[in-house]
Design an enzyme around this catalytic site. Sequence first.
Site, PDB file in Angstrom:
ATOM      1  N   PRO A 121     -17.424  32.038   8.896  1.00 44.16           N
ATOM      2  CA  PRO A 121     -17.349  32.740  10.187  1.00 44.16           C
ATOM      3  C   PRO A 121     -16.062  33.539  10.321  1.00 44.16           C
ATOM      4  O   PRO A 121     -15.007  33.118   9.854  1.00 44.16           O
ATOM      5  CB  PRO A 121     -17.411  31.600  11.207  1.00 44.16           C
ATOM      6  CG  PRO A 121     -16.936  30.383  10.459  1.00 44.16           C
ATOM      7  CD  PRO A 121     -17.411  30.573   9.053  1.00 44.16           C
ATOM      8  N   ASP A 122     -16.178  34.708  10.926  1.00 40.39           N
ATOM      9  CA  ASP A 122     -14.982  35.509  11.185  1.00 40.39           C
ATOM     10  C   ASP A 122     -14.316  34.990  12.459  1.00 40.39           C
ATOM     11  O   ASP A 122     -14.834  34.106  13.132  1.00 40.39           O
ATOM     12  CB  ASP A 122     -15.343  36.987  11.337  1.00 40.39           C
ATOM     13  CG  ASP A 122     -16.119  37.253  12.607  1.00 40.39           C
ATOM     14  OD1 ASP A 122     -15.536  37.806  13.544  1.00 40.39           O
ATOM     15  OD2 ASP A 122     -17.311  36.880  12.665  1.00 40.39           O
ATOM     16  N   PHE A 123     -13.180  35.549  12.787  1.00 40.45           N
ATOM     17  CA  PHE A 123     -12.404  35.033  13.907  1.00 40.45           C
ATOM     18  C   PHE A 123     -12.626  35.797  15.202  1.00 40.45           C
ATOM     19  O   PHE A 123     -12.714  35.204  16.262  1.00 40.45           O
ATOM     20  CB  PHE A 123     -10.905  35.050  13.559  1.00 40.45           C
ATOM     21  CG  PHE A 123     -10.509  33.964  12.606  1.00 40.45           C
ATOM     22  CD1 PHE A 123     -10.032  32.750  13.066  1.00 40.45           C
ATOM     23  CD2 PHE A 123     -10.620  34.146  11.237  1.00 40.45           C
ATOM     24  CE1 PHE A 123      -9.675  31.746  12.192  1.00 40.45           C
ATOM     25  CE2 PHE A 123     -10.268  33.146  10.349  1.00 40.45           C
ATOM     26  CZ  PHE A 123      -9.793  31.946  10.822  1.00 40.45           C
TER      27      PHE A 123
ATOM     28  N   ASN B 174      -6.348  34.274   2.226  1.00 40.30           N
ATOM     29  CA  ASN B 174      -7.446  33.385   2.569  1.00 40.30           C
ATOM     30  C   ASN B 174      -7.071  31.935   2.303  1.00 40.30           C
ATOM     31  O   ASN B 174      -6.286  31.636   1.406  1.00 40.30           O
ATOM     32  CB  ASN B 174      -8.704  33.760   1.782  1.00 40.30           C
ATOM     33  CG  ASN B 174      -9.213  35.140   2.144  1.00 40.30           C
ATOM     34  OD1 ASN B 174      -8.889  35.673   3.198  1.00 40.30           O
ATOM     35  ND2 ASN B 174     -10.002  35.736   1.264  1.00 40.30           N
TER      36      ASN B 174
ATOM     37  N   ASP C 171      -9.700  29.496   2.159  1.00 41.32           N
ATOM     38  CA  ASP C 171     -10.973  28.820   1.928  1.00 41.32           C
ATOM     39  C   ASP C 171     -11.152  28.264   0.518  1.00 41.32           C
ATOM     40  O   ASP C 171     -12.145  27.605   0.234  1.00 41.32           O
ATOM     41  CB  ASP C 171     -12.135  29.763   2.255  1.00 41.32           C
ATOM     42  CG  ASP C 171     -11.972  31.138   1.598  1.00 41.32           C
ATOM     43  OD1 ASP C 171     -11.584  31.192   0.413  1.00 41.32           O
ATOM     44  OD2 ASP C 171     -12.229  32.154   2.277  1.00 41.32           O
TER      45      ASP C 171
ATOM     46  N   HIS D  29      -0.891  31.865   2.491  1.00 44.45           N
ATOM     47  CA  HIS D  29      -0.907  31.119   3.747  1.00 44.45           C
ATOM     48  C   HIS D  29      -1.334  29.677   3.537  1.00 44.45           C
ATOM     49  O   HIS D  29      -1.810  29.024   4.465  1.00 44.45           O
ATOM     50  CB  HIS D  29      -1.839  31.803   4.755  1.00 44.45           C
ATOM     51  CG  HIS D  29      -1.386  33.161   5.164  1.00 44.45           C
ATOM     52  ND1 HIS D  29      -2.200  34.071   5.815  1.00 44.45           N
ATOM     53  CD2 HIS D  29      -0.191  33.786   5.007  1.00 44.45           C
ATOM     54  CE1 HIS D  29      -1.527  35.179   6.042  1.00 44.45           C
ATOM     55  NE2 HIS D  29      -0.312  35.037   5.553  1.00 44.45           N
TER      56      HIS D  29
END
Length: 335
Positions: free
Chosen positions: A130-132, A205, A207, A222
């Site tokens: 899902p995007d933010f 990313n 993920d 990050h």
Amino acid sequence: MDPHLSSVAGPVAEEGSQLLAEETVSHQSGEGSESSTSEIDPYDWVRQQIEVGARPREVLLSLVGEDCPLPPDLEEVVLWRLLLQVLTTPPPRMRLSHISSVQQVVDLIQTSSHILVLSGAGISVSCGIPDFRSPEGVYARLSQEFPELPDPQAMFDIQYFRDDPRPFFRFAKDIFPGKFSPSPSHRFIGALEQKGKLLRNYTQNIDTLEKAAGISKVVYCHGSFATASCCECNWKTDIHTIEEDVFSQRVPECPRCTEKGSSGVLKPDIVFFGQSLPATFHQQLEEDKGKVRLWDQEVVSDGLWGDVVVFAGGPTTGDGLITEGAACLSRPHCA
């Protein structure tokens, strides 16, 4: 940015850049003094406009024209923020004049080595993550499920996390490793590594799909969901240690702290607001900057090695182009 304002942002940014350029010229020193030009900081310029009592709506409309579809009910503070945001948004980078087709990109890659790749959220959205910021995205959903959140982005604030980690772990359930497969873009970066051409993949990313795609030369700028650490004693463990808690929507507690009669939360090792980037990012960056041979010159000179935030540009979508390029890259004559 508010979707209602997205159509305004482009024209304002273009006109705003011109306005700042004109302001810069006007700050050249006068006669009899040593000639110099000082660059106008957008924050200072906006602050000056506020101090002289300028009306933000009039400033915006003077830049983009009276027929601009600017919503009539926007508060002044929102208009100032819009103006500041578009003035600080860099213009799109120019396409290289000698590169105009996928085949030319492939040819450039084939004749290059030590390629540095910067990647962001755009290469993972097609995987189902899902995007933010869309109307149905993570932030919108969290605002409904946790109305007490002062701002949806607060779930990534380390101080708010210490007070209430529940919103973050609701998000963590949606993005937990193992639920998604790599995209063609991930596979393409993996192909670069397999062919011995990849220097490093710097990704914002979290993920871990790079790992799933077999990319080992990756720096998670990050942090990532690969591991989790205790916020109190710093004990580190594999992310799957907290998998059952996350999917049961329990806040995972540190077993070592529990044994000692205290309490600590196991937080995935991603960078929150208020935390520094991983030491590995800075160390690897220092090592790689002398080796890189193929890059976007503007990104490297103005962003990666300078004072500009590395991943401050727009979305990185392009799986269609990547698929075509990867197909050509795999042909015998391209090897």
